[in-house]
Design an enzyme around this catalytic site. Structure first.
Site, short mmCIF file in Angstrom:
data_model
loop_
_atom_site.label_atom_id
_atom_site.label_comp_id
_atom_site.label_asym_id
_atom_site.label_seq_id
_atom_site.Cartn_x
_atom_site.Cartn_y
_atom_site.Cartn_z
N CYS A 1 0.83 -1.21 0.00
CA CYS A 1 0.00 0.00 0.00
C CYS A 1 0.86 1.26 0.00
O CYS A 1 0.53 2.25 -0.64
CB CYS A 1 -0.90 0.03 1.23
C1 BEZ Z 1 0.61 -4.59 1.88
O1 BEZ Z 1 0.05 -3.56 1.53
O2 BEZ Z 1 1.82 -4.70 1.81
C2 BEZ Z 1 -0.17 -5.78 2.32
C3 BEZ Z 1 -1.35 -5.58 3.03
C4 BEZ Z 1 -2.05 -6.68 3.49
C5 BEZ Z 1 -1.58 -7.95 3.19
C6 BEZ Z 1 -0.41 -8.13 2.45
C7 BEZ Z 1 0.30 -7.02 2.02
#
Ligand code: BEZ
Length: 217
Positions: free
Chosen positions: A45
């Site tokens: 994200c």
């Molecule tokens: C991320 O944004 O890195 C992420 C969020 C939830 C699960 C896996 C990755």
């Protein structure tokens, strides 16, 4: 709610990092790109938010406004404080300047309304949804990615180019189409009407497959 292409994008009022908004009023006459993120302070994200910030000029060129919802906020912290602290991290690590709204949704009402939580993937966090919303507030495109797969914003901008073009002209865009490439004359256009509607020329490859240069450039 099971939202589909062509449905009205549900309106909501919410607190965001850019102030309180009424979603439809905030959209105004522009296009909207409403995205969900599983959680603040997560690596994928963080890269996505940074990329959207760096693509500011590309969104603006298309009169498209990004807006983000993230339901997973830092425990013990007010959601907007969590969003703001995370934005600082995004700006620092991605060399970005995030200036679009991150929406607070503490009870997951907006996420539920938009069907951003896919319980068989995760029953509390949103997947990576993308809703492209037109100036008429209708949903024009929906894409969902799982949490572990970051979005491709080059593709999202490309799809917006196609949506905006096909909203104005009786054309469709072929596989892998990019701005500037030939388009397909919409199947509903009678062949005898093509020269009048597409003065730049056309090719008839099959009677159902007719192409023309992109009409708006
Ligand atoms: C991320 O944004 O890195 C992420 C969020 C939830 C699960 C896996 C990755």
């Amino acid at each position: 709610m099971d939202l589909r292409i062509g449905d009205k994008a549900p309106n909501f009022t919410a607190n965001t990092t850019e102030g309180r908004i009424d979603f439809h009023e905030w959209l105004g006459e522009d296009w909207g790109v409403f995205m969900s993120h599983p959680a603040d302070f997560t690596p994928v994200c963080t890269t996505e938010i940074g990329r959207v910030a760096k693509l500011k000029k590309e969104f603006r060129k298309r009169n498209a406004k990004p807006i983000v919802l993230s339901v997973g906020t830092k425990p013990g912290m007010a959601p907007l404080d969590s969003h703001r602290e995370w934005i600082n991290d995004v700006n620092e690590t991605q060399d970005a300047n995030v200036d679009f709204p991150l929406v607070e949704d503490p009870n997951k009402e907006i996420a539920d309304t938009y069907g951003m939580i896919h319980p068989n993937a995760n029953d509390t966090l949103t997947v990576r949804s993308v809703f492209v919303i037109g100036p008429d507030k209708d949903i024009k495109l929906i894409i969902s990615y799982p949490a572990s797969t970051g979005r491709n914003f080059t593709e999202i901008l490309r799809a917006i180019d196609s949506l905006q073009l096909t909203a104005e002209y009786e054309v469709a865009t072929p596989v892998d189409w990019q701005h500037g490439e030939d388009c397909i004359v919409a199947p509903g256009v009678p062949t005898e009407d093509i020269p009048g509607k597409f003065p730049k020329g056309h090719r008839i490859i099959k009677e159902y497959l007719r192409t023309t240069p992109q009409p708006n450039i």
